[in-house]
Design an enzyme around this catalytic site. Structure first.
Site, PDB file in Angstrom:
ATOM      1  N   GLU A  28      62.348 124.291  12.408  1.00  0.00           N
ATOM      2  CA  GLU A  28      63.522 125.133  12.220  1.00  0.00           C
ATOM      3  C   GLU A  28      64.769 124.303  11.915  1.00  0.00           C
ATOM      4  O   GLU A  28      65.587 124.693  11.079  1.00  0.00           O
ATOM      5  CB  GLU A  28      63.724 126.022  13.448  1.00  0.00           C
TER       6      GLU A  28
ATOM      7  N   LYS B 127      72.890 135.451  16.388  1.00  0.00           N
ATOM      8  CA  LYS B 127      72.514 136.446  15.389  1.00  0.00           C
ATOM      9  C   LYS B 127      73.728 137.320  15.027  1.00  0.00           C
ATOM     10  O   LYS B 127      74.770 137.259  15.699  1.00  0.00           O
ATOM     11  CB  LYS B 127      71.366 137.297  15.947  1.00  0.00           C
TER      12      LYS B 127
ATOM     13  N   ASN C 206      69.123 141.156  20.246  1.00  0.00           N
ATOM     14  CA  ASN C 206      69.094 140.266  21.424  1.00  0.00           C
ATOM     15  C   ASN C 206      69.912 138.990  21.251  1.00  0.00           C
ATOM     16  O   ASN C 206      69.664 137.987  21.908  1.00  0.00           O
ATOM     17  CB  ASN C 206      67.658 140.020  21.887  1.00  0.00           C
TER      18      ASN C 206
HETATM   19  P1  DAT Z   1      62.083 135.247  20.877  1.00  0.00           P
HETATM   20  O1  DAT Z   1      63.284 135.530  20.007  1.00  0.00           O
HETATM   21  O2  DAT Z   1      62.381 135.481  22.333  1.00  0.00           O
HETATM   22  O3  DAT Z   1      61.456 133.914  20.600  1.00  0.00           O
HETATM   23  P2  DAT Z   1      59.841 136.396  19.389  1.00  0.00           P
HETATM   24  O4  DAT Z   1      59.722 135.080  18.717  1.00  0.00           O
HETATM   25  O5  DAT Z   1      58.620 136.967  20.015  1.00  0.00           O
HETATM   26  O6  DAT Z   1      60.990 136.375  20.518  1.00  0.00           O
HETATM   27  O7  DAT Z   1      60.395 137.488  18.362  1.00  0.00           O
HETATM   28  C1  DAT Z   1      61.393 137.140  17.425  1.00  0.00           C
HETATM   29  C2  DAT Z   1      62.393 138.256  17.366  1.00  0.00           C
HETATM   30  O8  DAT Z   1      61.785 139.434  16.863  1.00  0.00           O
HETATM   31  C3  DAT Z   1      62.967 138.675  18.726  1.00  0.00           C
HETATM   32  O9  DAT Z   1      64.051 137.872  19.116  1.00  0.00           O
HETATM   33  C4  DAT Z   1      63.369 140.096  18.475  1.00  0.00           C
HETATM   34  C5  DAT Z   1      62.333 140.582  17.491  1.00  0.00           C
HETATM   35  N1  DAT Z   1      61.241 141.294  18.174  1.00  0.00           N
HETATM   36  C6  DAT Z   1      60.233 140.743  18.897  1.00  0.00           C
HETATM   37  N2  DAT Z   1      59.425 141.673  19.385  1.00  0.00           N
HETATM   38  C7  DAT Z   1      59.918 142.860  18.953  1.00  0.00           C
HETATM   39  C8  DAT Z   1      59.530 144.207  19.101  1.00  0.00           C
HETATM   40  N3  DAT Z   1      58.443 144.562  19.814  1.00  0.00           N
HETATM   41  N4  DAT Z   1      60.288 145.165  18.521  1.00  0.00           N
HETATM   42  C9  DAT Z   1      61.384 144.850  17.788  1.00  0.00           C
HETATM   43  N5  DAT Z   1      61.805 143.582  17.608  1.00  0.00           N
HETATM   44  C10 DAT Z   1      61.083 142.608  18.173  1.00  0.00           C
END
Ligand code: DAT
Ligand code: MG
Length: 149
Positions: free
Chosen positions: A126, A9, A112
């Site tokens: 994807e 990212k 992250n």
């Molecule tokens: P991952 O990237 O581990 O698959 P995800 O698919 O649940 O996680 O979420 C996609 C992205 O969205 C994640 O990398 C960061 C953001 N994100 C997820 N939950 C969040 C939250 N509660 N607050 C802010 N950003 C969040």
């Protein structure tokens, strides 16, 4: 052989972590089959994160992922989808295990560092969303017999 989609990212690129991150997947024994540095369009970002459309963080997520260059990659290997998720670590870097990419480098869930597909179906979706077929290279590294029995 399984394939997964990974994206470093904007924060990972800006912080100069591209080399380290690629190195982790290389040294694990996975094979790079697609790689490009790109500025992500709003349309691609919204499609990629479509599953999160209703979440309160969606707008910020799209804003962030389109804000600076991203390194999009496809990696190949036995069990690469689940293994890459382990190498990446849990979503919130504060709770990710040390030794994972997020655990070693992050402190904030909205920064992250890297995305990884979470299952075979999403990996396929994807990969085809981010890469054209002719941007992927099928090849077998000569070291394969030293990685697979
Ligand atoms: P991952 O990237 O581990 O698959 P995800 O698919 O649940 O996680 O979420 C996609 C992205 O969205 C994640 O990398 C960061 C953001 N994100 C997820 N939950 C969040 C939250 N509660 N607050 C802010 N950003 C969040
Ligand atoms: Mg996810």
């Amino acid at each position: 052989m399984e394939r997964t989609f990974l994206a470093i990212k904007p924060d990972g690129v800006q912080r100069g972590l591209v080399g380290d991150i690629i190195s982790r997947f290389e040294t694990k024994g996975f094979t790079l089959v697609g790689l490009k540095l790109m500025k992500v369009s709003r349309e691609l970002a919204e499609q990629h994160y479509g599953v999160h459309r209703e979440r309160p963080f969606f707008a910020g997520l799209v804003e962030f992922i389109t804000s600076a260059p991203v390194v999009a990659m496809v990696w190949e290997g036995d069990g690469v989808i689940a293994s890459a998720r382990k190498l990446i670590g849990a979503t919130n870097p504060l709770t990710s295990d040390l030794g994972t990419i997020r655990g070693d480098y992050g402190v904030s869930i909205g920064r992250n560092i890297i995305h990884g597909s979470d299952a075979p179906e999403t990996a396929q979706q994807e990969i085809s969303l981010w890469f054209k077929e002719d941007e992927l290279v099928s090849w077998q590294p000569t070291i394969t017999p030293w990685i697979y029995e």
